[in-house]
Design an enzyme around this catalytic site. Structure first.
Site, PDB file in Angstrom:
ATOM      1  N   ASP A  80      -1.410  -9.551  -2.191  1.00 33.98           N
ATOM      2  CA  ASP A  80      -2.392  -9.204  -3.223  1.00 33.98           C
ATOM      3  C   ASP A  80      -1.723  -8.362  -4.304  1.00 33.98           C
ATOM      4  O   ASP A  80      -0.652  -7.785  -4.095  1.00 33.98           O
ATOM      5  CB  ASP A  80      -3.587  -8.452  -2.630  1.00 33.98           C
ATOM      6  N   GLU A 175      -3.520  -4.994   0.536  1.00 32.07           N
ATOM      7  CA  GLU A 175      -2.787  -3.730   0.667  1.00 32.07           C
ATOM      8  C   GLU A 175      -3.087  -2.796  -0.492  1.00 32.07           C
ATOM      9  O   GLU A 175      -3.163  -1.569  -0.316  1.00 32.07           O
ATOM     10  CB  GLU A 175      -1.283  -4.027   0.724  1.00 32.07           C
TER      11      GLU A 175
END
Length: 417
Positions: A80, A175
């Site tokens: 991400d 994350e």
């Protein structure tokens, strides 16, 4: 290096921005686009046991090619990108043989990446840089890490004369919003220890990070006509402002460094009737971390007492949530895992830069879940914004470090019982 460039660009052009306001995992459906691509790519290069679960956590295995018992090690990165800046329609620019001068990212918008401001650029004179076009972030955090892990595994598969034990790799969603390790199945992963490839400058090796908490503080108020407000109006925005002013003014991100902690106000939205303040609390020292949280509570109580007669109930409501803790406590008992990474860097001519992380990685949470997990450089700079860039040579060096760690782990390293 063209292979690394092509792989990295194929990742960053896929929008994987995460969303802290979503309760789902992954927090955005678009993260699946890269996750599914990675699964197919891992299969194509010859990895074993490639899996993806219903929350988009990816794992795969490179089997050992030695006939003696060797610890199982892992390498972890996240796919991400930060919601702090636009991650859609990324248009990478390649700057070969960087000349040490200003880089025009976007002539139309007059966006310039300059070594006069970002002095680290001068470290990479003569190298190939990949930058943004000035309108998005790049996504080297942490698609550079993914590129390096996949490339290193591919290299080991194609060069079986390099001896290594069993290697597990893991790629995670979310994350950037602090949830990357929340659903990571450490038991399934089955490694004795791992490394996140999520640092910045070449040589970075980190096993200390902040203790971290978030605070959401809601201020209430009373709205009446301003011409007749005396003794009646309570402006929640002014109370929020007073709250902020009671925090240590020198303990903010822009005024601290090294092991120094801070309070960081990152969102403020309000009206007369209600204002919501969001901030994060950071400190490497656990006692100081607890003191910071206590200060937030102390200020809350003081303001509530001041307004208890006029408002009739608590005018300030504070919610504090711990996010992650300093991994040092979990890594020091197995310090040899840091020593291996340090030795790997030295053997390939990289000067290790061992320093505390002024942030956190999946590794901090994974360490507390039973998977000790120091952090290694991935090569990028200026994360989470339009000035982000990564030298291709730095990504190649990270690949070399992964390969060397795998090789060193086969040599007289204690096996976990």
């Amino acid at each position: 290096m063209q292979h690394i460039i092509d792989r990295f660009i194929s990742y960053v052009i896929i929008d994987t921005e995460s969303d802290a306001n979503s309760e789902n995992t992954p927090s955005t459906n678009k993260q699946w686009n890269l996750a599914n691509k990675l699964v197919e790519e891992l299969k194509a290069i010859g990895m074993d046991d490639v899996s993806i679960d219903d929350k988009a956590y990816i794992m795969a295995t490179l089997p050992s090619n030695v006939d003696h018992e060797v610890p199982t090690i892992g390498f972890v990165s996240h796919f991400d990108t930060s919601p702090d800046f636009c991650g859609a329609s990324v248009k990478p620019q390649i700057i070969p043989n960087y000349d040490g001068k200003d880089i025009i990212l976007n002539a139309e918008k007059n966006i310039v990446l300059s070594p006069n401001y970002f002095k680290d650029l001068l470290l990479y004179k003569g190298q190939t840089l990949i930058t943004t076009d000035g309108t998005t972030l790049l996504g080297a955090d942490d698609k550079a890490g993914i590129t390096e892990i996949v490339t290193a595994m591919e290299y080991l598969i194609k060069n079986p004369e390099i001896k290594h034990g069993k290697i597990r790799i893991g790629f995670t969603p979310d994350e950037e919003i602090g949830r990357g390790a929340h659903h990571f199945d450490v038991e399934k992963f089955g490694a004795d220890w791992a490394y996140t490839m999520d640092g910045s400058q070449v040589g970075e090796l980190e096993y200390e990070n902040f203790n971290a908490a978030s605070a959401k503080i809601t201020f209430k108020g009373k709205s009446v006509h301003p011409g007749y407000a005396i003794g009646k109006m309570i402006n929640s925005m002014l109370i929020a402002n007073a709250f902020i002013n009671k925090l240590p003014q020198e303990e903010t991100p822009e005024k601290t460094k090294g092991y120094e902690g801070f309070f960081h106000v990152h969102h403020l939205k309000g009206s007369i009737e209600e204002t919501v303040l969001e901030l994060i609390i950071r400190d490497h020292n656990k006692k100081k971390f607890e003191k910071r949280k206590e200060l937030i509570e102390k200020i809350t109580k003081k303001i509530n007492k001041k307004f208890e007669k006029q408002f009739g109930e608590n005018i300030v409501v504070t919610e504090i949530k711990d996010q992650y803790y300093n991994m040092k406590e979990k890594v020091l008992p197995v310090k040899h895992i840091v020593d291996i990474a340090e030795k790997a860097m030295k053997e390939i001519g990289i000067k290790p830069l061992i320093k505390p992380i002024r942030g956190g990685t999946d590794g901090s949470q994974l360490s507390y879940k039973g998977l000790p997990c120091p952090n290694i450089f991935a090569g990028g700079h200026n994360f989470h914004g339009k000035y982000e860039y990564v030298p291709v040579e730095s990504m190649q060096k990270a690949v070399n470090v992964i390969v060397k760690i795998a090789e060193l782990t086969t040599k007289e390293i204690p096996v976990k019982n």
